[in-house]
Design a protein around this motif. Structure first.
Motif, PDB file in Angstrom:
ATOM      1  N   SER A   1     -19.123  32.037 -11.955  1.00 24.60           N
ATOM      2  CA  SER A   1     -19.163  32.214 -13.404  1.00 24.60           C
ATOM      3  C   SER A   1     -20.021  31.132 -14.045  1.00 24.60           C
ATOM      4  N   ASN A   2     -19.550  30.586 -15.133  1.00 23.65           N
ATOM      5  CA  ASN A   2     -20.229  29.494 -15.835  1.00 23.65           C
ATOM      6  C   ASN A   2     -19.280  28.301 -15.872  1.00 23.65           C
ATOM      7  N   LEU A   3     -19.684  27.239 -16.542  1.00 26.99           N
ATOM      8  CA  LEU A   3     -18.874  26.023 -16.556  1.00 26.99           C
ATOM      9  C   LEU A   3     -17.460  26.282 -17.072  1.00 26.99           C
ATOM     10  N   ALA A   4     -17.336  26.976 -18.193  1.00 22.73           N
ATOM     11  CA  ALA A   4     -16.012  27.234 -18.767  1.00 22.73           C
ATOM     12  C   ALA A   4     -15.183  28.114 -17.832  1.00 22.73           C
ATOM     13  N   GLY A   5     -15.782  29.155 -17.275  1.00 24.21           N
ATOM     14  CA  GLY A   5     -15.079  30.027 -16.350  1.00 24.21           C
ATOM     15  C   GLY A   5     -14.663  29.297 -15.087  1.00 24.21           C
ATOM     16  N   MET A   6     -15.565  28.466 -14.574  1.00 24.17           N
ATOM     17  CA  MET A   6     -15.262  27.706 -13.372  1.00 24.17           C
ATOM     18  C   MET A   6     -14.081  26.775 -13.607  1.00 24.17           C
ATOM     19  N   ARG A   7     -14.055  26.111 -14.742  1.00 24.31           N
ATOM     20  CA  ARG A   7     -12.920  25.222 -15.047  1.00 24.31           C
ATOM     21  C   ARG A   7     -11.612  26.009 -15.120  1.00 24.31           C
ATOM     22  N   HIS A   8     -11.664  27.177 -15.746  1.00 20.10           N
ATOM     23  CA  HIS A   8     -10.470  28.029 -15.839  1.00 20.10           C
ATOM     24  C   HIS A   8      -9.971  28.401 -14.445  1.00 20.10           C
ATOM     25  N   TRP A   9     -10.876  28.934 -13.591  1.00 21.27           N
ATOM     26  CA  TRP A   9     -10.461  29.402 -12.269  1.00 21.27           C
ATOM     27  C   TRP A   9     -10.078  28.252 -11.353  1.00 21.27           C
TER      28      TRP A   9
ATOM     29  N   GLU B   1      -8.464  25.608 -12.380  1.00 25.30           N
ATOM     30  CA  GLU B   1      -7.085  25.313 -12.780  1.00 25.30           C
ATOM     31  C   GLU B   1      -6.117  26.372 -12.254  1.00 25.30           C
ATOM     32  N   VAL B   2      -6.511  27.647 -12.329  1.00 23.93           N
ATOM     33  CA  VAL B   2      -5.668  28.719 -11.787  1.00 23.93           C
ATOM     34  C   VAL B   2      -5.457  28.500 -10.287  1.00 23.93           C
TER      35      VAL B   2
ATOM     36  N   ILE C   1      -4.299  28.177  -4.347  1.00 21.43           N
ATOM     37  CA  ILE C   1      -5.211  29.098  -3.684  1.00 21.43           C
ATOM     38  C   ILE C   1      -6.536  28.361  -3.469  1.00 21.43           C
ATOM     39  N   PRO C   2      -7.073  28.358  -2.255  1.00 22.86           N
ATOM     40  CA  PRO C   2      -8.387  27.744  -2.065  1.00 22.86           C
ATOM     41  C   PRO C   2      -9.425  28.418  -2.961  1.00 22.86           C
ATOM     42  N   ILE C   3     -10.419  27.647  -3.404  1.00 17.18           N
ATOM     43  CA  ILE C   3     -11.468  28.191  -4.266  1.00 17.18           C
ATOM     44  C   ILE C   3     -12.828  27.776  -3.734  1.00 17.18           C
ATOM     45  N   LEU C   4     -13.759  28.731  -3.723  1.00 15.27           N
ATOM     46  CA  LEU C   4     -15.147  28.478  -3.393  1.00 15.27           C
ATOM     47  C   LEU C   4     -15.922  28.607  -4.694  1.00 15.27           C
ATOM     48  N   ILE C   5     -16.565  27.523  -5.112  1.00 16.89           N
ATOM     49  CA  ILE C   5     -17.286  27.527  -6.381  1.00 16.89           C
ATOM     50  C   ILE C   5     -18.768  27.692  -6.103  1.00 16.89           C
TER      51      ILE C   5
END
Length: 76
Positions: free
Chosen positions: A49-57, A59-60, A66-70
């Motif tokens: 996503s973008n910076l705001a979306g990445m920060r949201h996900w 945190e989720v 849940i592991p996250i790949l950014i």
């Protein structure tokens, strides 16, 4: 791997469209949605996503453990 959900911004005009068709590879049987269904719990969240979306996900993912790949670009 299995794609469980494909998300777009809530209210996006393409919600409900097949995600594969939206990116030009043909139907994959996963509809674009405005929010994630955590049943069953995903094994990983992949974020492009973008910076705001990445920060949201991020945190989720942290909250739900849940592991996250950014894959978001342009971050400093």
């Amino acid at each position: 791997f299995v794609i469980a959900d494909a998300l777009v911004k809530p209210g996006h005009a393409e919600i409900g469209r097949d995600a594969g068709e939206a990116i030009g590879i043909g139907p994959i049987g996963v509809k674009l949605a405005g929010e994630i269904d955590f049943s069953p719990m995903p094994n990983v969240i992949i974020d492009f996503s973008n910076l705001a979306g990445m920060r949201h996900w991020l945190e989720v993912a942290r909250h739900r453990r849940i592991p996250i790949l950014i894959g978001t670009t342009g971050l400093t």
